[in-house]
Scaffold this motif. Structure first.
Motif, PDB file in Angstrom:
ATOM      1  N   TRP A   1       0.839  -1.202   0.000  1.00 61.84           N
ATOM      2  CA  TRP A   1       0.000   0.000   0.000  1.00 61.84           C
ATOM      3  C   TRP A   1       0.873   1.250   0.000  1.00 61.84           C
ATOM      4  O   TRP A   1       2.015   1.236   0.452  1.00 61.84           O
ATOM      5  CB  TRP A   1      -0.993   0.011   1.157  1.00 61.84           C
ATOM      6  CG  TRP A   1      -0.465   0.408   2.493  1.00 61.84           C
ATOM      7  CD1 TRP A   1      -0.258   1.676   2.965  1.00 61.84           C
ATOM      8  CD2 TRP A   1      -0.100  -0.468   3.581  1.00 61.84           C
ATOM      9  NE1 TRP A   1       0.210   1.647   4.258  1.00 61.84           N
ATOM     10  CE2 TRP A   1       0.316   0.351   4.659  1.00 61.84           C
ATOM     11  CE3 TRP A   1      -0.095  -1.854   3.749  1.00 61.84           C
ATOM     12  CZ2 TRP A   1       0.740  -0.178   5.874  1.00 61.84           C
ATOM     13  CZ3 TRP A   1       0.321  -2.375   4.955  1.00 61.84           C
ATOM     14  CH2 TRP A   1       0.726  -1.555   6.001  1.00 61.84           C
ATOM     15  N   LEU A   2       0.320   2.317  -0.583  1.00 63.76           N
ATOM     16  CA  LEU A   2       0.969   3.624  -0.615  1.00 63.76           C
ATOM     17  C   LEU A   2       0.331   4.492   0.455  1.00 63.76           C
ATOM     18  O   LEU A   2      -0.899   4.626   0.517  1.00 63.76           O
ATOM     19  CB  LEU A   2       0.780   4.298  -1.980  1.00 63.76           C
ATOM     20  CG  LEU A   2       1.750   3.916  -3.108  1.00 63.76           C
ATOM     21  CD1 LEU A   2       1.700   2.425  -3.396  1.00 63.76           C
ATOM     22  CD2 LEU A   2       1.418   4.715  -4.368  1.00 63.76           C
ATOM     23  N   GLY A   3       1.167   5.070   1.331  1.00 65.45           N
ATOM     24  CA  GLY A   3       0.660   5.933   2.386  1.00 65.45           C
ATOM     25  C   GLY A   3       0.246   7.300   1.867  1.00 65.45           C
ATOM     26  O   GLY A   3       0.506   7.663   0.713  1.00 65.45           O
ATOM     27  N   ALA A   4      -0.384   8.088   2.735  1.00 65.04           N
ATOM     28  CA  ALA A   4      -0.911   9.403   2.340  1.00 65.04           C
ATOM     29  C   ALA A   4       0.185  10.336   1.838  1.00 65.04           C
ATOM     30  O   ALA A   4      -0.007  11.087   0.882  1.00 65.04           O
ATOM     31  CB  ALA A   4      -1.646  10.032   3.516  1.00 65.04           C
ATOM     32  N   ARG A   5       1.356  10.297   2.484  1.00 63.22           N
ATOM     33  CA  ARG A   5       2.449  11.180   2.061  1.00 63.22           C
ATOM     34  C   ARG A   5       2.943  10.795   0.666  1.00 63.22           C
ATOM     35  O   ARG A   5       3.271  11.658  -0.145  1.00 63.22           O
ATOM     36  CB  ARG A   5       3.593  11.105   3.068  1.00 63.22           C
ATOM     37  CG  ARG A   5       3.278  11.683   4.449  1.00 63.22           C
ATOM     38  CD  ARG A   5       4.441  11.435   5.402  1.00 63.22           C
ATOM     39  NE  ARG A   5       4.220  12.004   6.724  1.00 63.22           N
ATOM     40  CZ  ARG A   5       3.542  11.397   7.688  1.00 63.22           C
ATOM     41  NH1 ARG A   5       3.003  10.192   7.464  1.00 63.22           N
ATOM     42  NH2 ARG A   5       3.393  11.968   8.872  1.00 63.22           N
TER      43      ARG A   5
END
Length: 366
Positions: free
Chosen positions: A106-110
């Motif tokens: 998964w790709l985080g918000a940042r």
């Protein structure tokens, strides 16, 4: 603009509500295995999440065990039969995770907020039918930025793509750590009706006592599932301890959420949209009230330091007259507005009287 829809994801699950769960960070092999086993056996979770590389706001915080934790996740997969997932933020993270055998990232918000980072990750994964990539919303409430990250992955050949709603950062005082702004994931789903969208109540709330309420709200809004932070000893967690719950607590929450949901029709969706707007407005009202009471407290301290009476009747009467005129211009009931602000002023007096040891009074003051 016309958008091409995404293929819905299918996950292994024995639960009515699909759930990904695990600790914010993988901290030790024992912590990972104990948490994963409890999540599987007690909560019925089949996909285990744990962060290895933790992008933190301030330096000096725990930033994850990194590559050293990859064998721990593979033990969960091999010995417990659970699928595993971890966050990636760079090309190197992706390469190491895929080499170890991890099939869900998964790709985080940042990361989502940085198109260059998203493109680098997308190019590294490329066309790999075995890999699932979940994209958290960007830090700011920007639907196009979220959509752009999803499209970059798709254009690079990634086919198994989902989204995760984790709320949005704001500087103002707030009820939740990351206010949800429910309308944004709702609009994302309107753009891509088949896109799998999960809700992350842990990052929205920032506090474990709100987890169940947010899980229920997400399910009522027809989210496709949940991603929840769960730790075998949450109070000892090295990151985000306040928002993590035990596997046993998660099992209880999921049991309470097990009532089947009917599918929403078009009229329901319109009603749901209005309700989300009401919820967002109500959160804003509460945040503004909290800020007002903070200012009232500062005024009370100033009055005490300068020996000024708490009650300022003339000022209060002027304000009430002004608010009556404003209410009329806005088409609101004057009596309702007068009563509302009378109660707000009474609370201001209570705060100033309590904090400054002044005599109690029934008369309000700003």
């Amino acid at each position: 603009m016309q958008y091409r829809d995404f293929i819905p994801l299918v996950f292994p699950s024995e639960l009515h509500t699909f759930v990904i769960a695990g600790p914010c960070s993988a901290e030790s092999e024992e912590q990972v295995m104990t948490t994963a086993r409890s999540l599987r056996d007690e909560a019925g979770v089949r996909i285990f999440r744990a962060g290895l590389w933790k992008p933190r706001t301030l330096p000096g915080c725990f930033e994850g065990v990194g590559e050293a934790g990859l064998p721990w996740l593979m033990r969960v997969q091999d010995e417990l039969g659970m699928q595993v997932a971890t966050e990636v933020a760079t090309r190197e993270h992706v390469e190491l995770a895929l080499k170890a055998g991890i099939k869900m990232l998964w790709l985080g918000a940042r990361t989502t907020s940085n198109p260059f980072a998203v493109q680098e990750i997308a190019d590294t994964i490329g066309k790999n039918d075995a890999v699932t990539v979940l994209v958290k919303n960007p830090i700011s409430p920007d639907l196009d930025l979220w959509t752009g990250a999803l499209e970059r992955l798709r254009q690079s050949g990634v086919e198994r793509i989902g989204a995760v709603h984790r709320g949005f950062s704001t500087y103002a005082a707030k009820t939740f750590r990351n206010p949800p702004h429910w309308q944004i994931p709702f609009d994302l789903k309107r753009r891509f009706p088949s896109l799998t969208v999960l809700c992350d109540p842990s990052h929205i709330s920032g506090r474990r006592e709100w987890i169940e309420t947010l899980c229920r709200q997400a399910m009522e809004m027809n989210f496709d599932g949940l991603i929840v932070e769960s730790h075998c000893r949450p109070d000892e967690a090295l990151s985000d301890a306040a928002q993590q719950i035990t596997p046993q607590t998660l099992a209880t929450i999921l049991h309470r959420l097990s009532v089947p949901r009917r599918q929403l029709g078009e009229q329901d969706e319109e009603l749901l949209s209005w309700r989300m707007q009401i919820d967002q407005i109500d959160e804003g009202i509460l945040e503004m009230l909290a800020r007002r009471m903070q200012v009232a407290d500062q005024i009370g301290r100033f009055k005490k330091e300068h020996n000024i009476a708490v009650v300022q009747s003339m000022r209060y009467e002027q304000l009430q007259r002004h608010r009556a005129v404003t209410a009329q211009l806005l088409g609101m009931d004057e009596a309702f507005v007068s009563e509302l602000f009378s109660r707000i002023h009474e609370e201001s007096v209570r705060l100033q009287t309590f904090d400054n040891s002044s005599p109690q009074t029934d008369e309000p003051t700003p």
